[in-house]
Write an enzyme that holds these catalytic residues in place. Structure first.
Site, short mmCIF file in Angstrom:
data_model
loop_
_atom_site.label_atom_id
_atom_site.label_comp_id
_atom_site.label_asym_id
_atom_site.label_seq_id
_atom_site.Cartn_x
_atom_site.Cartn_y
_atom_site.Cartn_z
N ARG A 60 0.82 -1.22 0.00
CA ARG A 60 0.00 0.00 0.00
C ARG A 60 0.85 1.26 0.00
O ARG A 60 0.42 2.29 -0.53
CB ARG A 60 -0.95 -0.02 1.20
CG ARG A 60 -2.13 -0.92 0.97
CD ARG A 60 -2.96 -1.09 2.19
NE ARG A 60 -2.50 -2.16 3.04
CZ ARG A 60 -2.63 -2.20 4.35
NH1 ARG A 60 -3.18 -1.20 5.00
NH2 ARG A 60 -2.20 -3.24 5.03
N GLU A 97 0.96 -6.11 13.45
CA GLU A 97 -0.24 -6.25 14.28
C GLU A 97 -0.84 -7.64 14.04
O GLU A 97 -1.46 -8.21 14.92
CB GLU A 97 -1.25 -5.15 13.88
CG GLU A 97 -2.34 -4.94 14.89
CD GLU A 97 -3.37 -3.91 14.44
OE1 GLU A 97 -3.18 -3.27 13.39
OE2 GLU A 97 -4.37 -3.77 15.16
O1 LIG Z 1 3.19 -0.50 12.00
P1 LIG Z 1 3.03 -1.95 11.64
O2 LIG Z 1 2.43 -2.78 12.74
O3 LIG Z 1 4.30 -2.54 11.12
O4 LIG Z 1 1.94 -2.02 10.47
C1 LIG Z 1 1.91 -1.13 9.40
C2 LIG Z 1 2.12 -1.84 8.10
O5 LIG Z 1 1.11 -2.85 7.90
C3 LIG Z 1 0.55 -2.70 6.61
O6 LIG Z 1 1.24 -3.43 5.64
P2 LIG Z 1 1.07 -4.99 5.37
O7 LIG Z 1 2.30 -5.68 5.84
O8 LIG Z 1 -0.25 -5.45 5.88
O9 LIG Z 1 1.16 -5.09 3.79
P3 LIG Z 1 0.42 -4.55 2.49
O10 LIG Z 1 0.76 -3.08 2.35
O11 LIG Z 1 1.08 -5.37 1.46
O12 LIG Z 1 -1.07 -4.77 2.61
C4 LIG Z 1 0.70 -1.21 6.34
O13 LIG Z 1 0.63 -0.93 4.95
C5 LIG Z 1 2.04 -0.89 6.93
O14 LIG Z 1 3.11 -1.13 6.03
N1 LIG Z 2 -5.33 -2.01 11.52
C1 LIG Z 2 -4.66 -1.87 10.37
N2 LIG Z 2 -5.29 -1.40 9.27
C2 LIG Z 2 -4.63 -1.26 8.11
N3 LIG Z 2 -3.34 -1.53 7.95
C3 LIG Z 2 -2.68 -2.00 9.02
N4 LIG Z 2 -1.39 -2.36 9.18
C4 LIG Z 2 -1.24 -2.77 10.46
N5 LIG Z 2 -2.37 -2.68 11.15
C5 LIG Z 2 -3.30 -2.19 10.26
#
Ligand SMILES: O=P(O)(O)OC[C@H]1O[C@H](OP(=O)(O)OP(=O)(O)O)[C@H](O)[C@@H]1O
Ligand SMILES: Nc1ncnc2[nH]cnc12
Length: 172
Positions: A60, A97
């Protein structure tokens, strides 16, 4: 609250129990679908720091970071999930998370001394952002700042990022 923060908040959808029970997922797709709101977000992020490179975090983060790099006249550097970058990489592992992950950057992604803004959509526990900061620094660049659309304050990600200039467009 600023007009921009209100516009962002209004376009982020809460999806309960995704991707697992107990997680309130912040879905940015309504924001992405709105060209006026997206332009305002990209303009705001592009004006935060004068930098050589914008780093986007897969997946994202890419959606925001690439137009920010274009708008700022900076290069774009992808930080990707393990196994996706073709040349020699540096890697960092971290907890999320809802799981754990390893991210990588190309060893030669930066010119020594490059100033960098890291861009992502959500700051939750801060694990991803901290790993990205470490990767960028190990690759020889300087982190001028870290910018996110939305910070989930209750997960205290900010506390793991002492010394980093963190800018959150919305804090919930
Ligand atoms: O602060 P944190 O607990 O590390 O979480 C935040 C991260 O989690 C999500 O990515 P995700 O790994 O879900 O991947 P995506 O962008 O591929 O959906 C979001 O886009 C951040 O990069
Ligand atoms: N609650 C949440 N929603 C979207 N992106 C996340 N990445 C980690 N936690 C998330």
């Amino acid at each position: 609250m600023t007009e921009l923060s209100a516009m962002i908040l209004d376009r982020i959808r809460d999806v309960p129990d995704y991707p697992q029970p107990g997680v309130m997922f912040k879905d940015i797709t309504p924001l992405l679908a709105d060209p006026v709101a997206m332009a305002a977000v990209v303009d705001e992020l592009a004006g935060l720091h004068q930098v050589d490179k914008i780093v986007g975090i897969e997946a994202r983060g890419f959606i925001l970071a690439a137009p920010v790099a274009y708008r700022a006249g900076a290069g774009f550097v992808p930080v990707r999930k393990k196994g996706k970058l073709p040349a020699a990489t540096l890697e960092e592992s971290y907890d999320l998370e809802y799981g754990s992950a390893t991210i990588e950057v190309h060893r030669d992604a930066f010119t020594p001394g490059d100033r960098v803004l890291i861009v992502d959509d959500v700051l939750a526990t801060g694990g991803t952002a901290k790993a990205a900061v470490e990767l960028v620094e190990r690759a020889g660049a300087t982190v001028a700042g870290l910018a996110v659309l939305m910070e989930l304050a209750f997960l205290k990600g900010r506390d793991r990022l002492t010394g980093v200039d963190l800018h959150s467009l919305v804090i919930v």
